[in-house]
Design a protein around this motif. Structure first.
Motif, PDB file in Angstrom:
ATOM      1  N   GLY B  16     -11.921  78.828 -13.274  1.00  0.00           N
ATOM      2  CA  GLY B  16     -12.250  78.627 -14.692  1.00  0.00           C
ATOM      3  C   GLY B  16     -11.346  79.401 -15.622  1.00  0.00           C
ATOM      4  N   SER B  17     -10.105  79.662 -15.179  1.00  0.00           N
ATOM      5  CA  SER B  17      -9.188  80.478 -15.993  1.00  0.00           C
ATOM      6  C   SER B  17      -7.981  79.694 -16.481  1.00  0.00           C
ATOM      7  N   LEU B  18      -8.114  78.392 -16.549  1.00  0.00           N
ATOM      8  CA  LEU B  18      -6.962  77.586 -16.956  1.00  0.00           C
ATOM      9  C   LEU B  18      -7.113  77.156 -18.415  1.00  0.00           C
ATOM     10  N   SER B  19      -6.026  77.306 -19.165  1.00  0.00           N
ATOM     11  CA  SER B  19      -6.053  76.899 -20.581  1.00  0.00           C
ATOM     12  C   SER B  19      -6.107  75.365 -20.663  1.00  0.00           C
ATOM     13  N   PRO B  20      -6.641  74.815 -21.767  1.00  0.00           N
ATOM     14  CA  PRO B  20      -6.720  73.351 -21.895  1.00  0.00           C
ATOM     15  C   PRO B  20      -5.357  72.679 -21.778  1.00  0.00           C
ATOM     16  N   ALA B  21      -4.323  73.322 -22.321  1.00  0.00           N
ATOM     17  CA  ALA B  21      -2.976  72.729 -22.276  1.00  0.00           C
ATOM     18  C   ALA B  21      -2.490  72.611 -20.831  1.00  0.00           C
ATOM     19  N   SER B  22      -2.683  73.712 -20.061  1.00  0.00           N
ATOM     20  CA  SER B  22      -2.244  73.707 -18.655  1.00  0.00           C
ATOM     21  C   SER B  22      -3.079  72.720 -17.841  1.00  0.00           C
ATOM     22  N   GLN B  23      -4.327  72.614 -18.203  1.00  0.00           N
ATOM     23  CA  GLN B  23      -5.218  71.699 -17.492  1.00  0.00           C
ATOM     24  C   GLN B  23      -4.725  70.252 -17.660  1.00  0.00           C
ATOM     25  N   LYS B  24      -4.303  69.949 -18.857  1.00  0.00           N
ATOM     26  CA  LYS B  24      -3.811  68.595 -19.152  1.00  0.00           C
ATOM     27  C   LYS B  24      -2.546  68.286 -18.319  1.00  0.00           C
ATOM     28  N   LYS B  25      -1.652  69.309 -18.269  1.00  0.00           N
ATOM     29  CA  LYS B  25      -0.415  69.151 -17.489  1.00  0.00           C
ATOM     30  C   LYS B  25      -0.754  68.923 -16.017  1.00  0.00           C
ATOM     31  N   LEU B  26      -1.719  69.721 -15.528  1.00  0.00           N
ATOM     32  CA  LEU B  26      -2.111  69.634 -14.117  1.00  0.00           C
ATOM     33  C   LEU B  26      -2.683  68.246 -13.800  1.00  0.00           C
ATOM     34  N   GLU B  27      -3.540  67.772 -14.670  1.00  0.00           N
ATOM     35  CA  GLU B  27      -4.152  66.459 -14.428  1.00  0.00           C
ATOM     36  C   GLU B  27      -3.103  65.357 -14.393  1.00  0.00           C
ATOM     37  N   THR B  28      -2.147  65.468 -15.281  1.00  0.00           N
ATOM     38  CA  THR B  28      -1.053  64.486 -15.308  1.00  0.00           C
ATOM     39  C   THR B  28      -0.290  64.527 -13.982  1.00  0.00           C
ATOM     40  N   HIS B  29      -0.039  65.750 -13.502  1.00  0.00           N
ATOM     41  CA  HIS B  29       0.713  65.894 -12.248  1.00  0.00           C
ATOM     42  C   HIS B  29      -0.085  65.348 -11.055  1.00  0.00           C
TER      43      HIS B  29
END
Lengths: 193, 200
Positions: B16-29
């Motif tokens: 639960g330590s991921l920023s929303p921006a990084s989360q979006k990048k991760l989901e895309t990947h």
């Protein structure tokens, strides 16, 4: 669970020498502290002794608690220091290389004993997992245990360990990678099943 | 970015330590990377099992609590027995040391200056001379014979001091000479009136 105001009230009363106030203060944290130490030492007796020492040190050092962080964070920090000192004294702190050596040995042993019928959720998987967790290097295991088992945030774990959040994050990531490698035979078998 | 970077993001997201921006990048990947999807799946499987591990409990928590309470009570009892000293007493050694240092510093600064040292020694000797003089006066007053001997010694020492001096060379202030003359005149008048001139 006591709120912040109650916690500070108990801290102040304990500072004035009210033993029962201190006992009430630590009641919530005794078992989690015991579990943390047990994860680190793997021995119930050591865990009980170190928990007692942690509480005694916390009581005698209450004046040093500045209330900038939560009491539980401060208590965890004492427990971590006590545990690491104990592991160092008893020469039980494992380095990464020792851990990797251990992986090879344990993996081969467990692989032979495993049967195709066993599932991912099987008893053997859990035994393997316990061994993998116990074999993690102390600093990785600490970060992982504080966050995954104790439910601390990266920020709280960083306060306990006296390092940055980035370091905590990186150590947990590495610990997960080590666990995954260690559990590889079980994961592969589960996929086959 | 490499998959190793996204694997760290997967780990952070699990905590639960991921920023929303990084989360979006991760989901895309993850939509396009099968290896990372498998990695996440395996980690989640391991952690699901970790949560199922039996929770370890202290075997005798009540006994441990009792032992701890006893130890804390003993700590409190010891605190009362060895009650901390008052601030004054705690500071006494420091104050004594401080006072000593101040005295040493004062001595070095004030009394130990080479130029002034002799004056101070003179002052000290004068003070001791005064004490000695008082003691001598008391002794002489109490013993007549000793007083006479002392006076003789004083006179002799004065004569010794002045015997080589040429008194003719001494100069006197004008009024001193006039006064002396006046005195001589007065003495002459007195002696004439009393008929004691031969006696003098």
């Amino acid at each position: 669970m006591i709120d912040r105001e109650q916690e500070l009230d108990l801290v102040n009363r304990a500072r004035r020498g009210e033993v029962e106030a201190f006992m009430a203060l630590i009641r919530t944290y005794q078992v989690p502290i015991y579990r943390l130490i047990y994860r680190m030492t793997g021995n119930r007796e050591d865990a009980a002794d170190l928990m007692q020492e942690t509480m005694l040190k916390a009581y005698t050092g209450l004046k040093k608690f500045k209330a900038r962080s939560g009491f539980h964070t401060w208590l965890y920090r004492i427990a971590v220091n006590e545990t690491l000192n104990f592991l160092q004294r008893s020469g039980r702190e494992k380095g990464k290389m020792e851990y990797l050596d251990e992986i090879d040995t344990t993996e081969s042993g467990l692989a032979v004993a495993a049967s195709p019928e066993e599932t991912l959720m099987g008893e053997e998987f859990r035994t393997g997992l316990e061994q993998a967790l116990a074999g993690l290097p102390a600093d990785y295991k600490l970060a992982f245990t504080l966050v995954v088992f104790q439910g601390l945030s990266h920020s709280e774990a960083a306060q306990v360990l006296g390092c940055s959040e980035g370091t905590v994050s990186w150590k947990i990531h590495e610990a997960r990678k080590m666990l995954r490698e260690k559990m590889r035979p079980y994961l592969d078998r589960a996929r086959e099943v | 970015m490499k998959c190793t970077h996204y694997q760290k993001l997967i780990s952070d997201r699990m905590d639960g330590s991921l920023s929303p921006a990084s989360q979006k990048k991760l989901e895309t990947h993850l939509k396009t990377c099968r290896a990372c999807r498998l990695y996440e799946e395996e980690l989640k499987g391991i952690e699901a099992e970790i949560r199922k591990l039996p929770a370890v409990e202290p075997e005798n928590l009540a006994v441990l609590e009792g032992e701890l309470r006893e130890r804390l009570v003993r700590v409190e009892a010891e605190k009362r027995t060895h009650k901390p000293r008052s601030w004054g007493l705690k500071l006494a050694p420091a104050l004594a040391a401080g006072a000593f240092l101040v005295m040493v510093a004062l001595y070095l600064l004030v009394f130990n200056r080479p130029a002034e040292r002799d004056q101070n020694l003179d002052l000290a000797s004068l003070m001791s001379f005064e004490d000695s003089y008082l003691a001598l006066t008391q002794t002489l007053n109490s013993d007549e014979r000793l007083n006479e001997v002392y006076n003789e010694e004083i006179l002799n020492s004065i004569f010794e001091e002045v015997k080589d001096l040429n008194l003719e060379e001494l100069t006197y202030p004008e009024d001193y000479q006039e006064q002396t003359i006046d005195n001589d005149v007065n003495i002459n008048l007195l002696t004439e009136k009393s008929g004691l001139s031969e006696g003098l």
